[in-house]
Design a protein around this motif. Structure first.
Motif, PDB file in Angstrom:
ATOM      1  N   THR A 112       3.858  -1.679  -6.631  1.00  0.00           N
ATOM      2  CA  THR A 112       2.905  -2.720  -7.012  1.00  0.00           C
ATOM      3  C   THR A 112       3.499  -4.120  -6.886  1.00  0.00           C
ATOM      4  N   GLY A 113       4.692  -4.191  -6.337  1.00  0.00           N
ATOM      5  CA  GLY A 113       5.293  -5.492  -6.114  1.00  0.00           C
ATOM      6  C   GLY A 113       6.748  -5.355  -5.721  1.00  0.00           C
TER       7      GLY A 113
ATOM      8  N   GLY B 233       0.816  -1.206   0.000  1.00  0.00           N
ATOM      9  CA  GLY B 233       0.000   0.000   0.000  1.00  0.00           C
ATOM     10  C   GLY B 233       0.850   1.257   0.000  1.00  0.00           C
ATOM     11  N   GLN B 234       2.134   1.119   0.317  1.00  0.00           N
ATOM     12  CA  GLN B 234       3.013   2.294   0.359  1.00  0.00           C
ATOM     13  C   GLN B 234       3.493   2.677  -1.043  1.00  0.00           C
TER      14      GLN B 234
ATOM     15  N   ALA C 268      -1.578   1.338   4.675  1.00  0.00           N
ATOM     16  CA  ALA C 268      -0.916   0.076   4.354  1.00  0.00           C
ATOM     17  C   ALA C 268      -1.700  -1.075   4.947  1.00  0.00           C
ATOM     18  N   LEU C 269      -1.533  -2.237   4.364  1.00  0.00           N
ATOM     19  CA  LEU C 269      -2.277  -3.424   4.775  1.00  0.00           C
ATOM     20  C   LEU C 269      -2.067  -3.743   6.251  1.00  0.00           C
TER      21      LEU C 269
ATOM     22  N   MET D 289      -1.169  -5.234  -1.969  1.00  0.00           N
ATOM     23  CA  MET D 289      -1.853  -5.860  -0.828  1.00  0.00           C
ATOM     24  C   MET D 289      -2.273  -7.283  -1.158  1.00  0.00           C
ATOM     25  N   LEU D 290      -2.867  -7.475  -2.326  1.00  0.00           N
ATOM     26  CA  LEU D 290      -3.299  -8.807  -2.726  1.00  0.00           C
ATOM     27  C   LEU D 290      -2.105  -9.743  -2.878  1.00  0.00           C
ATOM     28  N   ASP D 291      -1.037  -9.233  -3.450  1.00  0.00           N
ATOM     29  CA  ASP D 291       0.162 -10.044  -3.634  1.00  0.00           C
ATOM     30  C   ASP D 291       0.704 -10.529  -2.289  1.00  0.00           C
TER      31      ASP D 291
END
Length: 393
Positions: free
Chosen positions: A211-212, A189-190, A259-260, A282-284
């Protein structure tokens, strides 16, 4: 906490000052950047300067902070200022710059308010400023220390290792540091700031969600906002149009207070457009941990072809045993409606909500969530650009 004398003065003058904040902040930025153009070089977003968004965000934050000191004097202001502190850290703001800001801000107050800027009024607002600045300086010092760096050390050269087009206007860039120093950890999320030198020689920085990331590599996703006659979109356009594998970009330490959260409670991720990017990370992370949390992924976009990371998000959702998704499109899907309508959507009880997208979208979805019984304290949002929502959320 404000002194009793200053609190009385602030309470009496806040309507007048609030009404004059726009001309105050306009003069503040004009005079400060006119005499300190080096601050525009890599620190201030000249697109937001041209549009007035930065001025409105500053005015909103000052008004919100003053109101909090009056209405909730025993409450710590960290939550109100956390978003600003993280943004400052991503840009390398230093303590000495608060002294420069103070000088030009109070010159603007005196110039705009004229006779109304009595010594008592100036003294009271000076106290507000230093309470706000002092809190931010302390918060930023802790964030810098967490990265083992100072404000002068947030920037590092990173090499573009891979480039992948997501949509006709969106590209993902995988980066790896050029030095051998440890790669800072990040929370899903950051974001990081990326600084580029423009054609006229001025450096400009913009924020992009991570994103990763795996090993020493980190990935960002950039949506090109086509630059016109104003500076808006100049950095994203340069990144999209010119940056290729092997190029070097300057990247800051990770930052961002949305952030998650750990735990087993349900999650709702609501996004629109390029606001999907923090949700991807987050999903990752949830998939990486083998999470069994209940997750509801909601996204609105112009069309399936404009939906960045669409296939990746679907794959991540499918990899989570208790995750579902729903997408809304203006064209090419879901009846052409586009607007995210939560009627008939079951929001899990006790869910923590993360939102990212244009402000009108987030205001609308937040209102729908509150109407569905989600407590306001469980709805978090990330803003790309100045937080014009600060004074109303």
């Amino acid at each position: 906490m404000l002194s009793t004398e200053s609190a009385a003065t602030i309470r009496a003058t806040i309507p007048v000052v609030a009404e004059a904040l726009d001309p105050i902040t306009a003069r503040f930025y004009d005079t400060m950047l006119g005499e300190h153009p080096e601050l525009l070089d890599g620190m201030f977003n000249r697109g937001n300067q041209a549009s007035g968004e930065q001025r409105r965000a500053l005015a909103g934050s000052i008004a919100a902070f003053a109101a909090m000191l009056l209405e909730r004097p025993d409450e710590r202001p960290d939550a109100l200022l956390s978003r600003i502190a993280h943004k400052h850290v991503s840009l390398g703001v230093t303590e000495d710059q608060y002294v420069i800001v103070h000088k030009y801000l109070f010159d603007a107050i005196a110039h705009t308010l004229e006779d109304a800027a009595t010594p008592d009024v100036v003294r009271a607002w000076d106290e507000v400023y230093w309470l706000m600045a002092g809190t931010l300086i302390a918060m930023e010092a802790r964030l810098y220390a967490g990265h083992g760096r100072t404000g002068q050390e947030v920037w590092r050269p990173w090499r573009v290792a891979e480039r992948r087009e997501q949509t006709p206007d969106t590209v993902s860039l995988t980066l790896e540091p050029e030095d051998d120093e440890p790669v800072p950890a990040f929370r899903p999320g950051q974001y990081v700031s990326v600084r580029m030198r423009m054609a006229d020689g001025v450096r400009q920085a913009r924020q992009y969600s991570l994103t990763g990331g795996e090993g020493r590599r980190r990935r960002i996703t950039v949506k090109r906002l086509r630059a016109g006659k104003t500076p808006a979109g100049e950095v994203s356009t340069m990144l999209y149009d010119t940056v290729v594998p092997g190029d070097t970009v300057m990247v800051s330490v990770p930052a961002g207070d949305v952030a998650l959260a750990e735990g087993g409670h349900p999650l709702v991720m609501a996004s629109a457009g390029i606001g999907c990017t923090p949700m991807v990370a987050m999903l990752d992370r949830l998939v990486e941990k083998g999470s069994e949390r209940e997750v509801l992924v909601l996204h609105a976009d112009r069309s399936p072809g404009d939906h960045a990371h669409r296939d990746e998000v679907q794959s991540l959702v499918e990899a989570l045993p208790n995750a579902t998704s729903r997408f809304w499109y203006e064209t090419g899907g879901d009846g052409g409606r586009g607007r995210m309508d939560l009627n008939g959507v079951r929001v899990p009880e006790g869910a923590e909500v993360y939102m990212c997208g244009p402000l009108p979208f987030m205001r609308d979805v937040r209102a729908q969530l509150l109407g569905a019984g989600v407590p306001a304290r469980l709805v978090h949002y990330e803003v790309f650009g100045p937080d014009l929502w600060l004074g109303t959320d």
